[in-house]
Design an enzyme around this catalytic site. Structure first.
Site, PDB file in Angstrom:
ATOM      1  N   MET A  32      -1.912  -7.448   7.310  1.00 37.27           N
ATOM      2  CA  MET A  32      -2.216  -8.352   6.494  1.00 37.27           C
ATOM      3  C   MET A  32      -2.588  -8.751   5.072  1.00 37.27           C
ATOM      4  O   MET A  32      -3.301  -9.298   4.709  1.00 37.27           O
ATOM      5  CB  MET A  32      -3.820  -7.402   6.453  1.00 37.27           C
ATOM      6  CG  MET A  32      -3.762  -6.398   7.525  1.00 37.27           C
ATOM      7  SD  MET A  32      -5.941  -5.868   7.305  1.00 37.27           S
ATOM      8  CE  MET A  32      -5.533  -4.977   9.142  1.00 37.27           C
ATOM      9  N   SER A  33      -0.638  -8.857   4.629  1.00 37.85           N
ATOM     10  CA  SER A  33      -0.160  -9.811   3.345  1.00 37.85           C
ATOM     11  C   SER A  33       1.462  -9.996   3.638  1.00 37.85           C
ATOM     12  O   SER A  33       1.820 -10.596   4.607  1.00 37.85           O
ATOM     13  CB  SER A  33      -0.163  -8.164   2.606  1.00 37.85           C
ATOM     14  OG  SER A  33       0.292  -7.279   3.016  1.00 37.85           O
ATOM     15  N   HIS A  36      -6.880   3.545   6.728  1.00 38.77           N
ATOM     16  CA  HIS A  36      -6.189   3.360   4.891  1.00 38.77           C
ATOM     17  C   HIS A  36      -5.340   4.144   4.912  1.00 38.77           C
ATOM     18  O   HIS A  36      -4.709   4.126   4.263  1.00 38.77           O
ATOM     19  CB  HIS A  36      -7.014   2.715   4.570  1.00 38.77           C
ATOM     20  CG  HIS A  36      -6.680   1.549   3.581  1.00 38.77           C
ATOM     21  ND1 HIS A  36      -5.444   0.971   3.748  1.00 38.77           N
ATOM     22  CD2 HIS A  36      -6.325   2.483   2.044  1.00 38.77           C
ATOM     23  CE1 HIS A  36      -5.205   0.790   2.406  1.00 38.77           C
ATOM     24  NE2 HIS A  36      -5.484   1.192   1.280  1.00 38.77           N
ATOM     25  N   HIS A  66      -3.201   0.184  -4.118  1.00 43.97           N
ATOM     26  CA  HIS A  66      -2.640  -0.412  -5.381  1.00 43.97           C
ATOM     27  C   HIS A  66      -2.957  -0.864  -7.070  1.00 43.97           C
ATOM     28  O   HIS A  66      -4.493  -0.862  -7.335  1.00 43.97           O
ATOM     29  CB  HIS A  66      -3.035  -2.175  -5.000  1.00 43.97           C
ATOM     30  CG  HIS A  66      -2.537  -2.266  -3.105  1.00 43.97           C
ATOM     31  ND1 HIS A  66      -1.624  -3.372  -3.172  1.00 43.97           N
ATOM     32  CD2 HIS A  66      -3.064  -1.854  -2.043  1.00 43.97           C
ATOM     33  CE1 HIS A  66      -1.011  -3.397  -1.639  1.00 43.97           C
ATOM     34  NE2 HIS A  66      -2.603  -2.531  -1.063  1.00 43.97           N
ATOM     35  N   SER A  93       0.546  -1.275   0.000  1.00 48.07           N
ATOM     36  CA  SER A  93      -0.338  -0.020  -0.051  1.00 48.07           C
ATOM     37  C   SER A  93       0.930   0.991  -0.198  1.00 48.07           C
ATOM     38  O   SER A  93       2.230   1.618   0.951  1.00 48.07           O
ATOM     39  CB  SER A  93      -0.660   0.083   1.192  1.00 48.07           C
ATOM     40  OG  SER A  93      -2.220  -0.883   1.018  1.00 48.07           O
ATOM     41  N   ASN A 150       2.143   2.911  11.500  1.00 47.38           N
ATOM     42  CA  ASN A 150       0.983   2.721  12.595  1.00 47.38           C
ATOM     43  C   ASN A 150       1.376   2.526  13.821  1.00 47.38           C
ATOM     44  O   ASN A 150       1.852   1.714  13.269  1.00 47.38           O
ATOM     45  CB  ASN A 150      -0.590   3.148  12.027  1.00 47.38           C
ATOM     46  CG  ASN A 150      -0.488   1.922  11.900  1.00 47.38           C
ATOM     47  OD1 ASN A 150      -0.602   1.727  10.846  1.00 47.38           O
ATOM     48  ND2 ASN A 150      -1.220   0.948  12.800  1.00 47.38           N
ATOM     49  N   ALA A 186       2.561  -2.183   3.713  1.00 42.19           N
ATOM     50  CA  ALA A 186       2.283  -1.023   5.401  1.00 42.19           C
ATOM     51  C   ALA A 186       2.307  -2.271   6.744  1.00 42.19           C
ATOM     52  O   ALA A 186       1.974  -3.274   5.819  1.00 42.19           O
ATOM     53  CB  ALA A 186       1.285  -0.453   5.410  1.00 42.19           C
ATOM     54  N   HIS A 227      -5.794  -9.231  -1.486  1.00 43.25           N
ATOM     55  CA  HIS A 227      -5.749  -9.355  -0.071  1.00 43.25           C
ATOM     56  C   HIS A 227      -6.455 -10.633   0.545  1.00 43.25           C
ATOM     57  O   HIS A 227      -6.974 -11.053  -0.621  1.00 43.25           O
ATOM     58  CB  HIS A 227      -5.323  -8.214   1.041  1.00 43.25           C
ATOM     59  CG  HIS A 227      -5.381  -7.333   0.821  1.00 43.25           C
ATOM     60  ND1 HIS A 227      -5.030  -6.309  -0.526  1.00 43.25           N
ATOM     61  CD2 HIS A 227      -3.119  -7.257   1.472  1.00 43.25           C
ATOM     62  CE1 HIS A 227      -4.277  -5.603   0.016  1.00 43.25           C
ATOM     63  NE2 HIS A 227      -2.896  -5.732   1.047  1.00 43.25           N
ATOM     64  N   TYR A 258      -8.161 -10.598   3.215  1.00 46.23           N
ATOM     65  CA  TYR A 258      -9.401  -9.875   3.854  1.00 46.23           C
ATOM     66  C   TYR A 258     -10.400  -9.758   2.007  1.00 46.23           C
ATOM     67  O   TYR A 258     -11.844  -9.120   2.800  1.00 46.23           O
ATOM     68  CB  TYR A 258      -9.500  -9.197   4.092  1.00 46.23           C
ATOM     69  CG  TYR A 258      -8.337  -7.527   3.742  1.00 46.23           C
ATOM     70  CD1 TYR A 258      -9.240  -6.958   3.167  1.00 46.23           C
ATOM     71  CD2 TYR A 258      -7.208  -7.397   4.090  1.00 46.23           C
ATOM     72  CE1 TYR A 258      -8.471  -5.642   2.286  1.00 46.23           C
ATOM     73  CE2 TYR A 258      -6.485  -6.909   3.792  1.00 46.23           C
ATOM     74  CZ  TYR A 258      -7.073  -5.874   2.748  1.00 46.23           C
ATOM     75  OH  TYR A 258      -6.018  -4.463   2.057  1.00 46.23           O
ATOM     76  N   GLU A 259      -9.835  -8.954   1.607  1.00 50.14           N
ATOM     77  CA  GLU A 259     -11.121  -8.883   0.206  1.00 50.14           C
ATOM     78  C   GLU A 259     -12.115  -9.887  -0.240  1.00 50.14           C
ATOM     79  O   GLU A 259     -12.571 -10.395  -1.189  1.00 50.14           O
ATOM     80  CB  GLU A 259      -9.397  -8.605  -1.691  1.00 50.14           C
ATOM     81  CG  GLU A 259      -9.417  -7.052  -1.146  1.00 50.14           C
ATOM     82  CD  GLU A 259      -8.335  -6.590  -1.949  1.00 50.14           C
ATOM     83  OE1 GLU A 259      -9.292  -6.169  -2.923  1.00 50.14           O
ATOM     84  OE2 GLU A 259      -7.054  -6.704  -1.712  1.00 50.14           O
TER      85      GLU A 259
HETATM   86  N1  HPA Z   1      -2.383  -3.743  11.844  1.00 49.79           N
HETATM   87  C1  HPA Z   1      -2.676  -4.635  10.513  1.00 49.79           C
HETATM   88  N2  HPA Z   1      -2.482  -4.864   9.043  1.00 49.79           N
HETATM   89  C2  HPA Z   1      -1.546  -3.087   8.857  1.00 49.79           C
HETATM   90  C3  HPA Z   1      -1.840  -2.197  10.197  1.00 49.79           C
HETATM   91  C4  HPA Z   1      -1.752  -2.420  11.131  1.00 49.79           C
HETATM   92  O1  HPA Z   1      -2.028  -1.522  12.258  1.00 49.79           O
HETATM   93  N3  HPA Z   1      -1.493  -1.138   9.668  1.00 49.79           N
HETATM   94  C5  HPA Z   1      -0.657  -1.370   8.065  1.00 49.79           C
HETATM   95  N4  HPA Z   1      -1.434  -2.612   7.274  1.00 49.79           N
END
Ligand code: HPA
Length: 279
Positions: free
Chosen positions: A215-216, A251, A65, A34, A239, A117, A87, A89-90
Site C-alpha cells: 500500500m506504499s 498489521h 512508523h 513498517s 505474509n 512490507a 499512506h 489509506y490514512e
Molecule cells: N497486501 C497489501 N499490502 C501489504 C500486505 C498485503 O498482503 N502485507 C503487507 N503490506
C-alpha cells in the site's frame, strides 16, 4: 480528486528548515517501511528530527512508523533516513505522502531507496526479500495530478520505463550473493488499502503480472522519477496476499516479520552504499 503534487513553496520551506539543523548534505535517501525502523537506529546519528517539526511533513499514525528524519553516515555516504511514511489509506493526499521525497531531492539527494512490507502473490514465504524491478500503480491516484502546472517536470508526463535503476538491482544481487543473503526480483502492485486483498483480488493481481502487493512505495517512486532521482526498491514479504489475515493480528504480524528481517535489510543496504561510495 485529491490535491496532488507536493507544493513547491512548502518543499523549499522544509528544505530550509532542515538545512539549518543538519550538519551535512545527504546524497542518498532511504524510506523505511513498517517494522524496519531499527535500520535507522545504528550510530552515528548526526541528527534526528521529528516529522511534526518539519514544515509540511505528514503525521505518521500507523504502528511501526516512528515519524522522524535521521541523518547518518553509512560506508562514507551521508544518508537521510525517513523512519516511517504516510499512506493514502490514512486519508492523506499523495501530495503530502510524497512531500518528503521532494524535500530530500531539494536537499541534494540523488539516489532514493524505498522499502516496504508486502504480501506475496506467488506463494513466497514471509521473510523473503524482493528487489522491486517494476510496479503496477493500482492506487487509483497519482501524485503528479496537476503537475503540468507545477514544478515537478515540465509537462507532468514522466518516463516510467526502468523506473527502478537496473544497475542498482544488479549491484544489490551481487551484494546479496557475496553475503549469502537469499533475494529475488519481482513486480510490485500498489493498492490504496487499507483492506488486505480478498482471495479473488490477490489472484487478479497475480494474473496482472505482480509477485507482491503493498500500500506504499509507488507514489514516492513516481515523484522521485519526476525529479530524476535514481531509485532502488526493496519489498519485504510479511505474509501471503489473499490468505486469511485478521485485521488486528494482520498489521502486528506484518510489523513482527519486518522487525525480524531488519538486520538483513540493513546489511543489504550497507553493501549497496559501500558500492555507491566507491563507484
Ligand atoms: N497486501 C497489501 N499490502 C501489504 C500486505 C498485503 O498482503 N502485507 C503487507 N503490506
Amino acid at each position: 480528486m485529491t490535491e496532488s503534487v507536493p507544493p513547491h513553496d512548502a518543499v523549499l520551506r522544509a528544505a530550509e528548515y532542515l538545512r539549518a539543523r543538519i550538519p551535512a548534505r545527504p546524497a542518498v535517501g532511504i524510506i523505511l517501511g513498517s517494522g524496519l525502523g531499527s535500520v535507522a537506529e545504528r550510530p552515528p546519528i548526526l541528527a534526528a528530527i521529528p516529522y511534526a517539526d518539519i514544515p509540511g511533513f505528514p503525521v505518521c499514525s500507523v504502528e511501526g512508523h516512528a515519524g522522524r528524519l535521521v541523518l547518518t553516515e553509512r560506508e562514507g555516504v551521508c544518508v537521510a533516513i525517513l523512519q516511517g511514511r504516510a499512506h493514502r489509506y490514512e486519508g492523506v493526499a499523495l501530495a503530502t505522502v510524497t512531500h518528503p521525497v521532494a524535500v530530500l531531492a531539494e536537499l541534494g539527494v540523488r539516489t532514493l531507496v524505498v522499502t516496504c512490507a508486502a504480501g506475496s502473490l506467488d506463494g513466497a514465504e514471509a521473510g523473503t526479500l524482493m528487489l522491486i524491478e517494476d510496479h503496477l500503480n493500482l492506487m487509483g491516484d497519482n501524485p503528479l495530478m496537476g503537475a503540468g502546472r507545477g514544478h515537478l517536470g515540465s509537462s507532468g508526463f514522466v518516463e516510467m520505463a526502468q523506473a527502478y535503476d537496473p544497475a542498482l538491482i544488479e549491484i544489490a544481487e551481487q551484494v546479496a550473493g557475496a553475503s549469502g543473503l537469499s533475494i529475488r526480483r519481482g513486480v510490485l502492485a500498489a493498492v490504496a488499502g487499507p483492506t488486505y486483498e480478498t482471495a479473488a483480488e490477490a489472484e487478479m493481481l497475480r494474473r496482472l503480472g505482480a509477485q507482491a502487493v503493498s500500500m506504499s512505495v509507488v507514489p514516492e517512486v513516481i515523484v522521485a522519477r519526476a525529479l530524476k532521482l535514481r531509485v532502488f526498491g526493496l519489498a519485504l514479504i510479511t505474509n501471503r496476499s489473499g490468505a486469511a489475515l485478521d485485521r488486528q493480528v494482520g498489521h502486528r504480524q506484518v510489523v513482527a516479520v519486518a522487525e525480524s528481517r531488519a538486520d538483513s535489510v540493513a546489511a543489504l543496504l550497507d553493501g549497496l552504499l559501500r558500492r555507491l561510495a566507491t563507484a
